[in-house]
Design a protein around this motif. Structure first.
Motif, mmCIF file in Angstrom:
data_model
loop_
_atom_site.group_PDB
_atom_site.id
_atom_site.type_symbol
_atom_site.label_atom_id
_atom_site.label_comp_id
_atom_site.label_asym_id
_atom_site.label_seq_id
_atom_site.Cartn_x
_atom_site.Cartn_y
_atom_site.Cartn_z
ATOM 1 N N ASN A 66 14.297 9.275 -56.352
ATOM 2 C CA ASN A 66 13.809 9.145 -57.438
ATOM 3 C C ASN A 66 13.174 10.688 -58.978
ATOM 4 O O ASN A 66 14.324 11.467 -58.221
ATOM 5 C CB ASN A 66 12.238 8.634 -57.003
ATOM 6 N N ALA A 67 12.843 10.097 -59.729
ATOM 7 C CA ALA A 67 12.312 11.703 -60.702
ATOM 8 C C ALA A 67 12.320 12.884 -60.206
ATOM 9 O O ALA A 67 12.711 14.133 -60.854
ATOM 10 C CB ALA A 67 12.273 11.462 -61.606
ATOM 11 N N SER A 68 11.414 12.938 -59.170
ATOM 12 C CA SER A 68 10.932 13.921 -58.458
ATOM 13 C C SER A 68 11.770 14.232 -56.983
ATOM 14 O O SER A 68 11.515 15.962 -56.467
ATOM 15 C CB SER A 68 9.868 13.895 -58.150
ATOM 16 N N MET A 110 15.125 18.439 -59.952
ATOM 17 C CA MET A 110 14.990 18.517 -58.180
ATOM 18 C C MET A 110 15.670 17.294 -58.090
ATOM 19 O O MET A 110 15.834 16.947 -56.996
ATOM 20 C CB MET A 110 13.416 17.788 -57.757
ATOM 21 N N SER A 111 15.571 15.695 -58.698
ATOM 22 C CA SER A 111 16.112 14.630 -58.134
ATOM 23 C C SER A 111 17.938 14.676 -58.209
ATOM 24 O O SER A 111 18.260 14.897 -56.638
ATOM 25 C CB SER A 111 16.181 13.517 -59.436
ATOM 26 N N ASP A 112 18.487 15.834 -59.164
ATOM 27 C CA ASP A 112 19.836 15.742 -58.561
ATOM 28 C C ASP A 112 20.322 17.016 -57.295
ATOM 29 O O ASP A 112 21.465 16.665 -56.679
ATOM 30 C CB ASP A 112 20.435 17.351 -59.794
ATOM 31 N N ARG A 113 19.487 17.485 -56.895
ATOM 32 C CA ARG A 113 19.564 18.695 -56.137
ATOM 33 C C ARG A 113 19.414 17.470 -54.818
ATOM 34 O O ARG A 113 20.285 17.358 -53.803
ATOM 35 C CB ARG A 113 17.911 19.579 -55.884
ATOM 36 N N ALA A 114 18.518 16.387 -54.331
ATOM 37 C CA ALA A 114 17.891 15.481 -53.485
ATOM 38 C C ALA A 114 19.644 14.913 -53.524
ATOM 39 O O ALA A 114 20.330 14.609 -52.107
ATOM 40 C CB ALA A 114 17.271 14.799 -53.302
#
Length: 110
Positions: free
Chosen positions: A71-73, A1-5
């Motif tokens: 952040n990780a999420s 999810m963090s890569d998408r953000a």
């Protein structure tokens, strides 16, 4: 999810630097909240589009030295950058524009 953000934020600033305003605005939700530097708060993509029209009339800017932190999420993010620009037309409440160039640190917290 963090890569998408992180990808979303990178795409956002890339669209800004290309002056691809339809792509830039499409990356926002309709209820985007914008806290204006030394100003108030505006809510909504329509208000942000009007803000950008004024900015594009008065300033020519590029965003450089972009650092994206997520952040990780992927639910919280911050971006640090440098705004490199030129003051093209006098903006309301500011000194007269005479083509002044500037380089300013900036940031965004999401």
């Amino acid at each position: 999810m963090s890569d998408r953000a992180a990808s979303l934020l990178i795409d956002y600033y890339a669209a800004f630097n290309r002056a691809d305003w339809p792509a830039f605005l499409a990356l926002m939700t309709d209820d985007v909240i914008h806290d204006i530097n030394q100003g108030g708060r505006e809510v909504g993509r329509v208000a942000f589009e009007a803000f950008m029209a004024r900015m594009n009339r008065c300033y020519a800017e590029q965003i450089e030295d972009i650092t994206v932190m997520v952040n990780a999420s992927g639910t919280r993010a911050a971006v640090e950058f440098t705004v490199v620009g030129q003051y093209l037309a006098t903006d309301e409440g500011l000194p007269a524009a005479t083509g002044q160039r500037y380089r300013l640190p900036g940031g965004c917290v999401l």
